[in-house]
Write an enzyme that holds these catalytic residues in place. Structure first.
Site, PDB file in Angstrom:
ATOM      1  N   LYS A 111       0.821  -1.219   0.000  1.00  0.00           N
ATOM      2  CA  LYS A 111       0.000   0.000   0.000  1.00  0.00           C
ATOM      3  C   LYS A 111       0.854   1.267   0.000  1.00  0.00           C
ATOM      4  CE  LYS A 111      -4.217  -2.022   1.561  1.00  0.00           C
ATOM      5  NZ  LYS A 111      -5.218  -2.218   2.573  1.00  0.00           N
ATOM      6  N   LYS A 192      -6.665 -11.013  -4.935  1.00  0.00           N
ATOM      7  CA  LYS A 192      -7.709 -11.193  -3.922  1.00  0.00           C
ATOM      8  C   LYS A 192      -8.965 -10.383  -4.230  1.00  0.00           C
ATOM      9  CE  LYS A 192      -7.467  -8.445   0.001  1.00  0.00           C
ATOM     10  NZ  LYS A 192      -7.192  -8.000   1.350  1.00  0.00           N
ATOM     11  N   LYS A 195     -12.615  -5.235  -1.053  1.00  0.00           N
ATOM     12  CA  LYS A 195     -13.621  -4.173  -0.912  1.00  0.00           C
ATOM     13  C   LYS A 195     -13.264  -2.941  -1.714  1.00  0.00           C
ATOM     14  CE  LYS A 195     -14.198  -4.720   4.041  1.00  0.00           C
ATOM     15  NZ  LYS A 195     -12.840  -4.787   4.560  1.00  0.00           N
TER      16      LYS A 195
HETATM   17  P1  TYM Z   1     -10.398  -6.605   6.186  1.00  0.00           P
HETATM   18  O1  TYM Z   1     -11.492  -5.679   6.514  1.00  0.00           O
HETATM   19  O2  TYM Z   1      -9.515  -6.279   5.025  1.00  0.00           O
HETATM   20  O3  TYM Z   1     -10.983  -8.048   5.941  1.00  0.00           O
HETATM   21  C1  TYM Z   1     -11.841  -8.632   6.899  1.00  0.00           C
HETATM   22  C2  TYM Z   1     -11.617 -10.131   6.939  1.00  0.00           C
HETATM   23  O4  TYM Z   1     -11.914 -10.695   5.672  1.00  0.00           O
HETATM   24  C3  TYM Z   1     -10.789 -11.459   5.224  1.00  0.00           C
HETATM   25  N1  TYM Z   1     -10.740 -11.334   3.771  1.00  0.00           N
HETATM   26  C4  TYM Z   1     -10.764 -12.367   2.934  1.00  0.00           C
HETATM   27  N2  TYM Z   1     -10.819 -13.699   3.143  1.00  0.00           N
HETATM   28  C5  TYM Z   1     -10.840 -14.502   2.059  1.00  0.00           C
HETATM   29  N3  TYM Z   1     -10.789 -14.031   0.785  1.00  0.00           N
HETATM   30  C6  TYM Z   1     -10.730 -12.707   0.534  1.00  0.00           C
HETATM   31  N4  TYM Z   1     -10.707 -12.257  -0.715  1.00  0.00           N
HETATM   32  C7  TYM Z   1     -10.711 -11.802   1.634  1.00  0.00           C
HETATM   33  N5  TYM Z   1     -10.659 -10.453   1.736  1.00  0.00           N
HETATM   34  C8  TYM Z   1     -10.660 -10.191   3.053  1.00  0.00           C
HETATM   35  C9  TYM Z   1      -9.587 -10.841   5.900  1.00  0.00           C
HETATM   36  O5  TYM Z   1      -8.515 -11.737   5.959  1.00  0.00           O
HETATM   37  C10 TYM Z   1     -10.149 -10.506   7.252  1.00  0.00           C
HETATM   38  O6  TYM Z   1     -10.151 -11.635   8.084  1.00  0.00           O
HETATM   39  N6  TYM Z   1      -6.891  -5.617   9.567  1.00  0.00           N
HETATM   40  C11 TYM Z   1      -8.100  -6.360   9.341  1.00  0.00           C
HETATM   41  C12 TYM Z   1      -9.205  -6.026  10.312  1.00  0.00           C
HETATM   42  C13 TYM Z   1      -8.803  -6.182  11.745  1.00  0.00           C
HETATM   43  C14 TYM Z   1      -8.710  -7.404  12.461  1.00  0.00           C
HETATM   44  C15 TYM Z   1      -8.298  -7.024  13.782  1.00  0.00           C
HETATM   45  C16 TYM Z   1      -8.929  -8.750  12.146  1.00  0.00           C
HETATM   46  C17 TYM Z   1      -8.479  -5.172  12.571  1.00  0.00           C
HETATM   47  N7  TYM Z   1      -8.175  -5.677  13.819  1.00  0.00           N
HETATM   48  C18 TYM Z   1      -8.113  -7.996  14.777  1.00  0.00           C
HETATM   49  C19 TYM Z   1      -8.735  -9.709  13.144  1.00  0.00           C
HETATM   50  C20 TYM Z   1      -8.333  -9.338  14.446  1.00  0.00           C
HETATM   51  C21 TYM Z   1      -8.602  -6.038   7.940  1.00  0.00           C
HETATM   52  O7  TYM Z   1      -8.255  -5.037   7.365  1.00  0.00           O
HETATM   53  O8  TYM Z   1      -9.507  -6.893   7.465  1.00  0.00           O
END
Ligand code: TYM
Length: 326
Positions: A111, A192, A195
């Protein structure tokens, strides 16, 4: 009872990837573990968010969690920013994290390369995530594979802090599902499903119109082989659809191969589209009931209060050990 925690950041609509990678896992575990799920709104702020849209999205994420099947009686559900101890703990953890370790995070590297004007928050983001996980002594963190490295950093920070001041944090483990670890973009199955992707044709949002979902799946990029079998390297598009079907319909990859051994891609895609639409239709129906109900505030107040109580206790313990409490 062991504890699990996960969060999603509200930078766009919840995608099928988020649902499969994180939410569905949480639903499967909610009877077995003390479960925490939150909206990681502070994490969304590393890039500019329209305030009105962000506020709307935070609430819609909570309603969507519940519509997907996260049971408010079995989960502590809250909004990250409502707990002021989480960023406070994060700062203390930052002071116990090497700059080089933060800089090594793949997401930071990618990023920061894409946008030269990146904020300091982009670098400290995984440490805030460590705070999310460590404040409540979570044992397991169900996520998609893209977050694995961040959970490993949280582990390392916990170990380092425990070694320096004696045992303070539970050392967490990542929980990753075999088939749903990385759902790919439908148009470009080498990357991937995300969003923040600009081309919506490759991304399925849980809010999408069902007709659009059907079209996106039917037009998903595949190869010209016309044989349905799993081979992520040579058939990434078909393998991705197989992964999606496998999780959504609770069917093994082997059984999908048997089911479609004499059939071509057209029939396969139609089948995947019908199953995904059936599944999302139910979720959307429940979402409409929940978003307009007045139960959300009580759920969030309860979640916030428990989360603050745990984080306050952990913050004070940390301060005592570090030496900042008089
Ligand atoms: P975020 O919002 O990008 O994604 C949320 C969750 O969805 C999973 N994910 C996917 N899994 C499978 N295939 C995909 N294409 C895909 N895209 C996203 C991500 O792996 C995630 O589990 N930093 C984190 C949010 C966060 C968090 C935490 C998670 C903040 N604090 C503490 C766990 C524990 C994030 O940006 O997820």
């Amino acid at each position: 009872m062991a504890r699990i925690i996960t969060g999603l950041k509200p930078t766009g609509e919840i995608t099928l990837g988020n649902y499969i990678g994180a939410i569905k896992q949480m639903i499967e575990y909610q009877d077995k573990y003390d479960s925490f799920i939150f909206v990681a709104d502070l994490h969304a702020l590393t890039i500019y968010q329209d305030p009105i849209l962000l506020r709307k999205r935070i609430k819609s994420f909570i309603a969507m969690y519940i519509a997907c099947g996260i049971d408010p009686n079995k989960n502590t559900i809250y909004i990250q920013s409502e707990n002021p101890y989480i960023p406070a703990i994060s700062y203390l953890l930052e002071c116990h994290t090497n700059f080089g370790d933060a800089q090594r995070m793949i997401q930071f590297k990618e990023k920061s390369r894409q946008n030269a004007n990146f904020s300091v928050g982009l670098l400290t983001y995984p440490i805030l995530m460590a705070s999310d996980i460590l404040y409540c002594d979570a044992n397991f963190v169900p996520v998609g594979i893209d977050q694995k490295q961040h959970v490993e950093l949280a582990r390392n920070i916990a170990i380092k802090f425990n070694n320096r001041y004696d045992s303070t944090f539970t050392v967490p483990d990542v929980l990753i599902k075999e088939n749903g670890t990385k759902i790919k973009d439908l148009k470009d199955p080498t990357k991937k499903m995300s969003k923040s992707e600009e081309n919506p044709q490759g991304v399925i949002s849980l809010f999408d119109d069902l007709g659009d979902i059907e079209n996106k799946i039917k037009k998903a990029t595949t190869d010209s082989d016309n044989k349905v079998f799993f081979d992520e390297e040579n058939k990434p598009g078909i393998s991705n659809l197989m992964n999606i079907l496998s999780v959504i319909d609770n069917i093994s990859i082997k059984d999908i191969e048997i089911m479609f051994q004499d059939k071509g891609y057209k029939e396969f895609k139609e089948y995947v589209a019908s199953k995904v639409c059936e599944h999302i239709k139910e979720i959307q129906k429940k979402y409409k009931e929940i978003i307009n109900s007045d139960t959300l505030d009580a759920i969030l107040d309860k979640g916030r209060d428990l989360s603050i109580a745990l984080a306050k206790d952990k913050y004070q313990k940390m301060c005592t050990k570090i030496g900042t409490i008089r």
